[in-house]
Design an enzyme around this catalytic site. Sequence first.
Site, PDB file in Angstrom:
ATOM      1  N   SER A 133      -6.710  -9.773   5.707  1.00 43.65           N
ATOM      2  CA  SER A 133      -6.197 -10.063   7.053  1.00 43.65           C
ATOM      3  C   SER A 133      -5.522 -11.434   7.149  1.00 43.65           C
ATOM      4  O   SER A 133      -5.686 -12.137   8.151  1.00 43.65           O
ATOM      5  CB  SER A 133      -7.297  -9.907   8.104  1.00 43.65           C
ATOM      6  OG  SER A 133      -7.726  -8.554   8.142  1.00 43.65           O
ATOM      7  N   LYS A 150       0.852  -1.207   0.000  1.00 44.48           N
ATOM      8  CA  LYS A 150       0.000   0.000   0.000  1.00 44.48           C
ATOM      9  C   LYS A 150       0.876   1.241   0.000  1.00 44.48           C
ATOM     10  O   LYS A 150       1.937   1.244  -0.605  1.00 44.48           O
ATOM     11  CB  LYS A 150      -0.967  -0.039   1.189  1.00 44.48           C
ATOM     12  CG  LYS A 150      -1.688  -1.387   1.311  1.00 44.48           C
ATOM     13  CD  LYS A 150      -2.842  -1.365   2.258  1.00 44.48           C
ATOM     14  CE  LYS A 150      -3.345  -2.783   2.474  1.00 44.48           C
ATOM     15  NZ  LYS A 150      -4.774  -2.871   2.629  1.00 44.48           N
ATOM     16  N   GLU A 185     -10.763 -10.984  -2.501  1.00 40.04           N
ATOM     17  CA  GLU A 185     -10.546 -10.263  -1.246  1.00 40.04           C
ATOM     18  C   GLU A 185     -11.875  -9.695  -0.757  1.00 40.04           C
ATOM     19  O   GLU A 185     -12.304  -8.635  -1.227  1.00 40.04           O
ATOM     20  CB  GLU A 185      -9.561  -9.104  -1.469  1.00 40.04           C
ATOM     21  CG  GLU A 185      -8.210  -9.547  -1.986  1.00 40.04           C
ATOM     22  CD  GLU A 185      -7.153  -8.501  -1.666  1.00 40.04           C
ATOM     23  OE1 GLU A 185      -6.254  -8.807  -0.871  1.00 40.04           O
ATOM     24  OE2 GLU A 185      -7.247  -7.373  -2.187  1.00 40.04           O
ATOM     25  N   HIS A 213      -7.747  -3.268  -7.102  1.00 44.50           N
ATOM     26  CA  HIS A 213      -7.762  -3.480  -5.650  1.00 44.50           C
ATOM     27  C   HIS A 213      -8.961  -2.743  -5.057  1.00 44.50           C
ATOM     28  O   HIS A 213      -9.331  -1.659  -5.525  1.00 44.50           O
ATOM     29  CB  HIS A 213      -6.451  -2.978  -5.024  1.00 44.50           C
ATOM     30  CG  HIS A 213      -6.315  -3.371  -3.588  1.00 44.50           C
ATOM     31  ND1 HIS A 213      -6.914  -2.653  -2.573  1.00 44.50           N
ATOM     32  CD2 HIS A 213      -5.695  -4.418  -2.992  1.00 44.50           C
ATOM     33  CE1 HIS A 213      -6.645  -3.243  -1.418  1.00 44.50           C
ATOM     34  NE2 HIS A 213      -5.909  -4.315  -1.648  1.00 44.50           N
TER      35      HIS A 213
HETATM   36  C1  PEP Z   1      -4.685  -6.080   0.822  1.00 41.93           C
HETATM   37  O1  PEP Z   1      -4.165  -4.977   0.900  1.00 41.93           O
HETATM   38  O2  PEP Z   1      -4.937  -6.566  -0.289  1.00 41.93           O
HETATM   39  C2  PEP Z   1      -4.993  -6.793   2.057  1.00 41.93           C
HETATM   40  C3  PEP Z   1      -5.570  -7.978   1.969  1.00 41.93           C
HETATM   41  O3  PEP Z   1      -4.685  -6.175   3.244  1.00 41.93           O
HETATM   42  P1  PEP Z   1      -4.683  -6.851   4.722  1.00 41.93           P
HETATM   43  O4  PEP Z   1      -3.875  -8.121   4.598  1.00 41.93           O
HETATM   44  O5  PEP Z   1      -4.025  -5.841   5.594  1.00 41.93           O
HETATM   45  O6  PEP Z   1      -6.088  -7.158   5.066  1.00 41.93           O
END
Ligand code: PEP
Length: 253
Positions: A217, A12, A171, A96
């Site tokens: 996560s 990020k 996701e 994303h």
């Molecule tokens: C992501 O940025 O794609 C992500 C899954 O973040 P996190 O692992 O912090 O949930």
Amino acid sequence: MSRKALIAANWKMYKTPTEAEAFVKAFLPLVAGHTRDEIALFPSPVLLPAVIAACKGSQVAVGAQNIYFAEEGAYTGETSIGQLIAVGGTHTLIGHSERRQYFGETDEIVNKKLHTALKHKIVPVVCIGEVLAEREAGKTEDVLKTQVTGAFAGINGLSPEAISLIVIAYEPVWAIGTGKTATPEMAADAHRIVRAEVAKLLGADVANKMRILYGGSVKPDNATALLSQEEIDGALVGGASLKPDSFTAIVKY
Ligand code: PEP
């Protein structure tokens, strides 16, 4: 069907070039000789040259978090695919949820970016996933099907080599950065829906070979349960990818 897992770090908008170099310096010895899975780092655009230089000679790939679909032009603030290639990047995230949520990316934009990436043989990691309200309303399946169909418009006319580059990251948006994780079964169910939709659009053979990563996560303590699911072909990791030891623990689940 065995698919080689891809474990990807989405940094990020974190790290300076110095911090990114320090990460790679600490990380590479920890994963030396690890060939069971592919590994990729996705830093911010200004970090790309430093991270690519630091990873040179290793098995770790480096990609962008975003590219623009136009090849070049008056698009202030954007990064082109040619610029990514020129600095040695090989992968890119597309769509994303943070891009969709804060920067207005639609399935149509995702589709254009996917075409641009495939034209230039860059590995696209296409991100999809439902928000909490959609899951609670029982709409997860519809949302995923719509996102896959939208992202893949016109893809079936491309060469098998181009199509084989595509990676999907499922996701669930409610699990990103929240500490809430989909259970392995929930994730696997979603992956089955996505794979069935890919089969409808591109055929069963392509669908069986396509890697579908889970993101949301993922941490060292839940990585094994998630990644040992037959349907889960790797992970896209945000927060837990920022430190070499925690990302290594996930890579070596
Ligand atoms: C992501 O940025 O794609 C992500 C899954 O973040 P996190 O692992 O912090 O949930």
